[in-house]
Design an enzyme around this catalytic site. Structure first.
Site, mmCIF file in Angstrom:
data_model
loop_
_atom_site.group_PDB
_atom_site.id
_atom_site.type_symbol
_atom_site.label_atom_id
_atom_site.label_comp_id
_atom_site.label_asym_id
_atom_site.label_seq_id
_atom_site.Cartn_x
_atom_site.Cartn_y
_atom_site.Cartn_z
ATOM 1 N N ASP A 149 18.386 22.044 64.113
ATOM 2 C CA ASP A 149 19.149 21.580 65.271
ATOM 3 C C ASP A 149 20.635 21.429 64.944
ATOM 4 O OD1 ASP A 149 19.380 20.785 67.934
ATOM 5 O OD2 ASP A 149 17.569 19.555 67.824
ATOM 6 N N GLY A 174 20.039 20.331 48.879
ATOM 7 C CA GLY A 174 19.823 21.540 48.100
ATOM 8 C C GLY A 174 19.931 21.253 46.622
ATOM 9 N N GLU A 197 18.267 11.870 55.940
ATOM 10 C CA GLU A 197 18.686 12.606 54.751
ATOM 11 C C GLU A 197 17.507 12.668 53.792
ATOM 12 O OE1 GLU A 197 21.740 14.701 52.662
ATOM 13 O OE2 GLU A 197 21.977 13.625 54.564
#
Length: 291
Positions: A149, A174, A197
């Protein structure tokens, strides 16, 4: 499927180059190394190769694949990349995934790429995915029918399963180094709420629902409110998770209680049938109402 002999050869070349990386640069990298890097990145882009994969029920990180990405930063020069606002350019080593794509390429890929989404080369986007204005980094894998999104980020080598909704403003962390570190993994049929998160290689297992504003890293306590069981680094399947706090076990030098610590709280678990029949927002509302 990739011919196993191809992956063995690529891995051997990349492993050898990695050992010599201190002496490799843009000018002196040999053709064999550059070809192995380019081939690996192309296989990642096509979804034929993944930075992490589930084998016999456990997620395994392919460290040699991450070596290809890191070596590409050493061996490739910065260059102008078209597409910046106002007809300008970016200055980077990594092409956009859609560089030089035409209508036939998009039709064959079978996903939607809404204006202002950014996907870097060597990221894979499966069919029926919807990319709102978001950022998907190199080496990431986004499986079928998922939505990334608005203003969400999917970090390097992160693995997103099928039918996953990554809500607006969410950060999926990442990882490239250390090589053996696992990327963040969001398994099939998960919902990650807005402004959450998920970082440091955390695994959100199948069917879980994460409320908005939940922050989970490897050191975050994930507490099952019903049983008291504490998890680190993974959310069990079909968990409904909200942000919470846990009282500190320590005291300050003045004798007062130390500040409470943030945690994630499993307030409910749902079975697969219930998850399939009930809207995610309804599951969250019901779970929070009964806390």
């Amino acid at each position: 499927m990739i011919n196993p002999e191809v992956t063995v050869a690529l891995k051997a070349t990349l492993d050898d180059a990695w050992e010599q990386r201190a002496s490799i640069n843009i000018k002196n990298a040999d053709d064999k190394t550059k070809d192995a890097i380019d081939s690996t990145l192309s296989l990642l882009a096509a979804g034929s190769l993944r930075a992490a994969e589930k084998i016999n029920g456990a997620w395994v990180t392919n460290a040699w694949v991450k070596k290809a990405i890191l070596l590409s930063f050493i061996t490739k020069p910065n260059k102008q990349i078209a597409g910046a606002p106002g007809g300008n350019y970016w200055w980077d080593k990594v092409d956009a995934k859609f560089n030089a794509w035409g209508e036939k390429d998009f039709q064959a890929a079978g996903f939607r790429a809404v204006p202002n989404c950014i996907v870097r080369h060597a990221a894979f986007i499966a069919r029926d995915v919807i990319l709102m204005p978001c950022f998907v980094n190199i080496g990431a894998y986004v499986d079928q029918a998922s939505m990334i999104d608005t203003w969400a980020t999917v970090g390097s080598c992160a693995q997103i399963g099928k039918r996953v909704h990554i809500s607006g403003g969410t950060g999926i962390g990442g990882v490239l180094e250390p090589l053996q570190a696992s990327p963040v993994i969001i398994e099939d049929d998960c919902f990650i709420g807005a402004r959450s998160e998920i970082a440091e290689g955390v695994i959100i297992e199948k069917g879980s629902v994460i409320s908005m504003g939940v922050f989970i890293g490897q050191s975050t306590r994930i507490i099952n409110r019903a049983t008291g069981e504490i998890f680190f680094g993974r959310v069990p399947p079909y968990s409904v998770v909200v942000p919470g706090t846990i009282p500190s076990e320590k005291t300050l030098p003045n004798g007062k209680p130390a500040p409470s610590l943030a945690c994630a709280v499993i307030v409910k678990t749902v079975d697969e049938k219930t998850k399939a029949k009930t809207a995610t927002n309804d599951i969250l509302r019901e779970a929070i109402k009964n806390v």
